[in-house]
Design an enzyme around this catalytic site. Sequence first.
Site, short mmCIF file in Angstrom:
data_model
loop_
_atom_site.label_atom_id
_atom_site.label_comp_id
_atom_site.label_asym_id
_atom_site.label_seq_id
_atom_site.Cartn_x
_atom_site.Cartn_y
_atom_site.Cartn_z
N ARG A 163 0.81 -1.22 0.00
CA ARG A 163 0.00 0.00 0.00
C ARG A 163 0.84 1.27 0.00
NH1 ARG A 163 -3.93 2.55 4.60
NH2 ARG A 163 -5.66 3.20 3.28
N ALA A 189 -7.38 6.83 -0.34
CA ALA A 189 -7.17 5.38 -0.41
C ALA A 189 -8.06 4.78 0.65
CB ALA A 189 -5.70 5.05 -0.16
N SER A 190 -8.99 3.92 0.25
CA SER A 190 -9.99 3.40 1.17
C SER A 190 -9.36 2.54 2.25
CB SER A 190 -11.03 2.58 0.40
OG SER A 190 -11.66 3.36 -0.58
N ALA A 191 -10.11 2.33 3.33
CA ALA A 191 -9.65 1.48 4.42
C ALA A 191 -9.36 0.08 3.87
CB ALA A 191 -10.70 1.42 5.52
N PHE A 206 -18.34 6.04 0.98
CA PHE A 206 -17.29 6.48 0.08
C PHE A 206 -17.60 7.87 -0.46
CE2 PHE A 206 -16.47 2.08 0.33
CZ PHE A 206 -15.25 1.77 -0.25
#
Length: 396
Positions: free
Chosen positions: A39, A98-100, A243
Amino acid sequence: MRGTREKAEVAKQSLLRAIKGDLGSLAPEWERAFVAAPRHRFLPSLIWLDVKDRWVPCVREKEPGRWLEAAYANSPVVTQVNDGRPPGADGVWPSSSASAPSIVFRMLEMLDIHDGMRLLEIGTGSGWNAGLLAARLGGDRVTSVEVDRALAERARDVLAENGHGPLVVFADGAEGYSGRAPYDRIVSTCSVRRVPYAWVEQSRPGTVVLTPWDNPWFCYGLLRLVVAEDGTASGRFAPHSAFMLMRGQRSDIRLFRDLVRDEHRPDESFTGLSPWKVTTSDRSARFGVGLWLGDVWHAWDEDPEENGAEARLWLATTDASSGSWAAVDWDGKQKDRFRVRQYGPRRLWDETEAAYQRWRAAGDPGPERFGLTVTRDGQVPWIDRPPTGIGRATLV
């Protein structure tokens, strides 16, 4: 340098354990993708952290420890603010993230991906999700569309630097990308209020379309559709996450600029339904009410400048041309009597009460009992099972 690599490796393993803990397990192919597409390699040097309800910058070169901690936390990371413009009078607001990681891998597993499939991603963002998909399927099988030119160019470069080769297209994701259609899977990393029919048109029968859901009333949930032979798509919601909204579906409606006027003479009445029950009660109520209302949003005024009102709930539509609004007042004393004022062709509080009573009559359903059917003409929500026939009058 060695110390930094060791810290990154420890952080990666800690995050992997957290993901497995949240999901219960992680398929081996996604664990391999996690290792192949770390990531931190996809995040920009400048990220934004929420510190006491304020977005503050964090630069990797200045605060490497803090930056790495954020990169491998099981939380979203804001990677862009204000659509890439310098913060100004309107403050700092997130426009890309950047999503969880847990929700990223939950969505990847919900897609039920198999070798050889062709996949379209809507919203490249940092490129991490595209990197995971490319690691799983191969870059030639993955197409990612990004509406922000700067984000698209950066993601394309980062993906290439890390050995992943999906096609990154600078375009409006609402239009999909016909150049590689048809697809076997479509996944959106931004939420939508209306599922673009282009996604259905560019899918094979049996294609899974997975997107976060947004509603002006309550942004919450994931929608998993399956495309049918007849050119429709139907599926259910799952109760997970929120989101950022697709940019082309944003609305900028302000009560006193666009709707409420001094010369308006609203109709007055009273209600026994507490406005808090439909706005701050459990998520299931807010989800169901919002899904049925469709285009209605609300805002609380905790200090209305009017005698006899301690708090006020405003309601309006996302289309200012409708000219409809409503206000529900609490006098600070009554618990079962609230003053209602409604203006315009739509009676928005009446619609809200009807939606709430419908939700109660259905047995207080959670998001997982709700579904949506998408056709060329629009979309219709339902409970438990899709309707047998969909007329234009039922589409929203």
